[in-house]
Write a protein that holds these residues in place. Structure first.
Motif, PDB file in Angstrom:
ATOM      1  N   SER A 137       0.823  -1.213   0.000  1.00 27.52           N
ATOM      2  CA  SER A 137       0.000   0.000   0.000  1.00 27.52           C
ATOM      3  C   SER A 137       0.851   1.253   0.000  1.00 27.52           C
ATOM      4  O   SER A 137       0.629   2.170  -0.790  1.00 27.52           O
ATOM      5  N   ASP A 138       1.851   1.300   0.876  1.00 24.87           N
ATOM      6  CA  ASP A 138       2.680   2.494   1.012  1.00 24.87           C
ATOM      7  C   ASP A 138       3.491   2.788  -0.243  1.00 24.87           C
ATOM      8  O   ASP A 138       3.562   3.933  -0.708  1.00 24.87           O
ATOM      9  N   MET A 139       4.105   1.759  -0.812  1.00 28.47           N
ATOM     10  CA  MET A 139       4.994   1.987  -1.938  1.00 28.47           C
ATOM     11  C   MET A 139       4.238   2.269  -3.221  1.00 28.47           C
ATOM     12  O   MET A 139       4.663   3.078  -4.041  1.00 28.47           O
ATOM     13  N   GLU A 140       3.110   1.627  -3.407  1.00 29.58           N
ATOM     14  CA  GLU A 140       2.310   1.907  -4.597  1.00 29.58           C
ATOM     15  C   GLU A 140       1.770   3.325  -4.563  1.00 29.58           C
ATOM     16  O   GLU A 140       1.624   3.989  -5.590  1.00 29.58           O
ATOM     17  N   ALA A 141       1.477   3.826  -3.370  1.00 30.19           N
ATOM     18  CA  ALA A 141       0.939   5.175  -3.234  1.00 30.19           C
ATOM     19  C   ALA A 141       2.012   6.244  -3.441  1.00 30.19           C
ATOM     20  O   ALA A 141       1.712   7.364  -3.835  1.00 30.19           O
ATOM     21  N   SER A 142       3.294   5.878  -3.186  1.00 30.02           N
ATOM     22  CA  SER A 142       4.353   6.894  -3.208  1.00 30.02           C
ATOM     23  C   SER A 142       5.040   7.025  -4.557  1.00 30.02           C
ATOM     24  O   SER A 142       5.783   7.972  -4.771  1.00 30.02           O
ATOM     25  N   THR A 143       4.834   6.089  -5.469  1.00 24.59           N
ATOM     26  CA  THR A 143       5.542   6.127  -6.744  1.00 24.59           C
ATOM     27  C   THR A 143       4.649   5.736  -7.908  1.00 24.59           C
ATOM     28  O   THR A 143       3.837   4.825  -7.814  1.00 24.59           O
ATOM     29  N   SER A 144       4.777   6.450  -9.011  1.00 27.10           N
ATOM     30  CA  SER A 144       4.123   6.077 -10.265  1.00 27.10           C
ATOM     31  C   SER A 144       4.876   6.765 -11.389  1.00 27.10           C
ATOM     32  O   SER A 144       5.519   7.791 -11.179  1.00 27.10           O
ATOM     33  N   GLY A 145       4.806   6.209 -12.581  1.00 26.34           N
ATOM     34  CA  GLY A 145       5.539   6.832 -13.676  1.00 26.34           C
ATOM     35  C   GLY A 145       5.388   6.087 -14.986  1.00 26.34           C
ATOM     36  O   GLY A 145       4.501   5.251 -15.152  1.00 26.34           O
ATOM     37  N   ARG A 146       6.304   6.382 -15.909  1.00 24.83           N
ATOM     38  CA  ARG A 146       6.289   5.834 -17.257  1.00 24.83           C
ATOM     39  C   ARG A 146       7.380   4.761 -17.358  1.00 24.83           C
ATOM     40  O   ARG A 146       8.528   5.017 -17.020  1.00 24.83           O
ATOM     41  N   ARG A 189      10.908   9.290 -23.384  1.00 25.86           N
ATOM     42  CA  ARG A 189      11.753   9.135 -22.188  1.00 25.86           C
ATOM     43  C   ARG A 189      10.956   8.511 -21.042  1.00 25.86           C
ATOM     44  O   ARG A 189       9.973   9.071 -20.576  1.00 25.86           O
ATOM     45  N   PRO A 190      11.396   7.338 -20.556  1.00 28.13           N
ATOM     46  CA  PRO A 190      10.677   6.675 -19.465  1.00 28.13           C
ATOM     47  C   PRO A 190      11.211   7.104 -18.099  1.00 28.13           C
ATOM     48  O   PRO A 190      12.245   7.773 -18.004  1.00 28.13           O
ATOM     49  N   ASP A 191      10.517   6.684 -17.067  1.00 33.85           N
ATOM     50  CA  ASP A 191      11.003   6.875 -15.703  1.00 33.85           C
ATOM     51  C   ASP A 191      11.700   5.629 -15.186  1.00 33.85           C
ATOM     52  O   ASP A 191      12.408   5.677 -14.177  1.00 33.85           O
ATOM     53  N   LEU A 192      11.484   4.503 -15.879  1.00 34.01           N
ATOM     54  CA  LEU A 192      12.077   3.229 -15.478  1.00 34.01           C
ATOM     55  C   LEU A 192      12.135   2.313 -16.694  1.00 34.01           C
ATOM     56  O   LEU A 192      11.261   2.373 -17.558  1.00 34.01           O
ATOM     57  N   ILE A 193      13.155   1.446 -16.733  1.00 31.45           N
ATOM     58  CA  ILE A 193      13.289   0.462 -17.808  1.00 31.45           C
ATOM     59  C   ILE A 193      13.213  -0.934 -17.215  1.00 31.45           C
ATOM     60  O   ILE A 193      13.882  -1.239 -16.220  1.00 31.45           O
ATOM     61  N   LEU A 194      12.409  -1.780 -17.840  1.00 36.65           N
ATOM     62  CA  LEU A 194      12.298  -3.187 -17.467  1.00 36.65           C
ATOM     63  C   LEU A 194      12.853  -3.983 -18.641  1.00 36.65           C
ATOM     64  O   LEU A 194      12.258  -3.989 -19.720  1.00 36.65           O
ATOM     65  N   ALA A 195      14.013  -4.635 -18.476  1.00 32.92           N
ATOM     66  CA  ALA A 195      14.739  -5.177 -19.627  1.00 32.92           C
ATOM     67  C   ALA A 195      15.103  -6.650 -19.490  1.00 32.92           C
ATOM     68  O   ALA A 195      15.649  -7.080 -18.462  1.00 32.92           O
ATOM     69  N   ASP A 196      14.824  -7.403 -20.549  1.00 33.63           N
ATOM     70  CA  ASP A 196      15.333  -8.763 -20.669  1.00 33.63           C
ATOM     71  C   ASP A 196      16.804  -8.679 -21.070  1.00 33.63           C
ATOM     72  O   ASP A 196      17.263  -7.660 -21.589  1.00 33.63           O
ATOM     73  N   MET A 216      20.791   9.264 -20.144  1.00 33.79           N
ATOM     74  CA  MET A 216      19.939   9.325 -18.951  1.00 33.79           C
ATOM     75  C   MET A 216      20.569   8.489 -17.843  1.00 33.79           C
ATOM     76  O   MET A 216      20.071   7.405 -17.492  1.00 33.79           O
ATOM     77  N   PRO A 217      21.673   8.952 -17.265  1.00 31.94           N
ATOM     78  CA  PRO A 217      22.453   8.129 -16.339  1.00 31.94           C
ATOM     79  C   PRO A 217      21.745   7.753 -15.040  1.00 31.94           C
ATOM     80  O   PRO A 217      22.135   6.789 -14.383  1.00 31.94           O
ATOM     81  N   ASP A 218      20.720   8.498 -14.626  1.00 31.84           N
ATOM     82  CA  ASP A 218      20.027   8.205 -13.371  1.00 31.84           C
ATOM     83  C   ASP A 218      18.783   7.341 -13.555  1.00 31.84           C
ATOM     84  O   ASP A 218      18.011   7.153 -12.615  1.00 31.84           O
ATOM     85  N   MET A 219      18.596   6.801 -14.754  1.00 34.72           N
ATOM     86  CA  MET A 219      17.407   6.004 -15.034  1.00 34.72           C
ATOM     87  C   MET A 219      17.422   4.696 -14.244  1.00 34.72           C
ATOM     88  O   MET A 219      18.377   3.927 -14.333  1.00 34.72           O
ATOM     89  N   PRO A 220      16.392   4.398 -13.449  1.00 33.97           N
ATOM     90  CA  PRO A 220      16.350   3.098 -12.775  1.00 33.97           C
ATOM     91  C   PRO A 220      16.072   1.981 -13.767  1.00 33.97           C
ATOM     92  O   PRO A 220      15.307   2.158 -14.714  1.00 33.97           O
ATOM     93  N   VAL A 221      16.700   0.837 -13.557  1.00 27.27           N
ATOM     94  CA  VAL A 221      16.590  -0.295 -14.478  1.00 27.27           C
ATOM     95  C   VAL A 221      16.379  -1.574 -13.686  1.00 27.27           C
ATOM     96  O   VAL A 221      17.014  -1.793 -12.657  1.00 27.27           O
ATOM     97  N   GLN A 258      10.239  -0.938  -5.831  1.00 28.28           N
ATOM     98  CA  GLN A 258      11.531  -0.616  -5.241  1.00 28.28           C
ATOM     99  C   GLN A 258      12.346   0.298  -6.157  1.00 28.28           C
ATOM    100  O   GLN A 258      12.927   1.291  -5.723  1.00 28.28           O
ATOM    101  N   ALA A 259      12.412  -0.049  -7.433  1.00 26.82           N
ATOM    102  CA  ALA A 259      13.220   0.728  -8.369  1.00 26.82           C
ATOM    103  C   ALA A 259      12.679   2.140  -8.536  1.00 26.82           C
ATOM    104  O   ALA A 259      13.435   3.118  -8.568  1.00 26.82           O
ATOM    105  N   MET A 260      11.361   2.264  -8.649  1.00 21.71           N
ATOM    106  CA  MET A 260      10.761   3.589  -8.755  1.00 21.71           C
ATOM    107  C   MET A 260      10.961   4.376  -7.473  1.00 21.71           C
ATOM    108  O   MET A 260      11.108   5.588  -7.475  1.00 21.71           O
ATOM    109  N   PHE A 261      10.969   3.666  -6.366  1.00 24.49           N
ATOM    110  CA  PHE A 261      11.166   4.278  -5.054  1.00 24.49           C
ATOM    111  C   PHE A 261      12.517   4.982  -4.983  1.00 24.49           C
ATOM    112  O   PHE A 261      12.635   6.116  -4.538  1.00 24.49           O
TER     113      PHE A 261
END
Length: 270
Positions: A137-146, A189-196, A216-221, A258-261
């Motif tokens: 609940s807490d983490m889903e409420a604190s982060t959202s993005g592309r 430009r995304p806020d996070l990358i999910l990569a195989d 984009m060096p600070d991009m979470p992956v 976690q990554a978005m956090f």
């Protein structure tokens, strides 16, 4: 060879679990360096006193229990005056209940049972269930993005997209090759990358991500692989967030949150 006191055998058992402890530590801190420092501190403690392994026969449970004793006594995982994305993460962390993220990661990414988590964290089972529910609940409420998905299997790509959208995120697109990923990252430009790791044309998801991180060096992956231990050797810069294949929905949900956090990552060099 096993010595009379079992030291060599215990060392082998700990060594086989160490890559996963390092994965867990990195997810907690959002950083390879910080996570590995906690893992090293855990090993140093075990060298001085291995009594936890005498009391708990399950090597993996005992190892994580030792880690948690250190983690719980160390305070904040990043300095209070840290700036940038890590500073923002620290500010959000202060609003979360104690032990909630830990319980969620232990359950989802590390796949411990409720009983095992209770032993590791030294709380009862009902408390573990409460911590996991609170963390979601807490983490889903604190982060959202592309979020951008780099995956060459259409069914898996669709599944990953559905999972992150259910968390309230939007998907910027799906890339099947290194070139497609670089072009998509530049145009949307995304806020996070999910990569195989392995892509359709035998190109590397690692290379694709590193190309994107130049701009984009600070991009979470978050990387997905069937062989996580190959990327957790400690011999080179490695990802802070890693999901094993075949993955489960709640593993992806937890890793994304976690990554978005933390909204930060370290480049993984091929």
């Amino acid at each position: 060879m096993t010595t009379t006191d079992g030291t060599a055998d215990l060392s082998d058992r700990i060594a086989s679990e160490l890559p996963y402890l390092r994965r867990y530590a990195r997810a907690l801190t959002g950083s390879q360096t910080s996570g590995d420092n906690y893992a090293v501190a855990t090993l140093e403690t075990i060298l001085e006193d291995r009594s936890v392994f005498d009391a708990e026969p399950r090597t993996r449970v005992a190892l994580y229990k030792c880690f948690h004793a250190i983690w719980g006594s160390a305070g904040a995982p990043v300095p209070e005056d840290e700036g940038g994305s890590m500073g923002r993460a620290q500010a959000i962390m202060k609003t979360l209940g104690p032990n909630t993220r830990e319980a969620l990661l232990l359950s989802t990414v590390e796949e411990f049972s409720i009983e095992e988590i209770a032993t590791i964290m030294e709380v009862d089972r009902d408390e573990v269930r409460h911590l996991i529910a609170t963390a979601r609940s807490d983490m889903e409420a604190s982060t959202s993005g592309r979020i951008m998905v780099i995956e060459d299997e259409p069914i898996i790509a669709a599944d990953l997209s559905a999972i992150v959208e259910e968390l309230g995120h939007s998907v910027t697109g799906v890339a099947r090759t290194r070139q497609e990923a670089v072009e998509l990252g530049a145009s949307e430009r995304p806020d996070l990358i999910l990569a195989d790791i392995q892509l359709a044309d035998n190109s590397s998801g690692i290379d694709a991500v590193n190309d994107i991180l130049v701009a984009m060096p600070d991009m979470p992956v978050i990387f997905i692989t069937a062989f996580p231990e190959r990327l957790l050797t400690g011999n080179r810069p490695e990802p802070a967030f890693l999901i094993s294949k075949p993955y489960k929905e709640d593993q992806v949900q937890s890793a994304v949150s976690q990554a978005m956090f933390f909204a930060s990552t370290e480049t993984l060099r091929a």
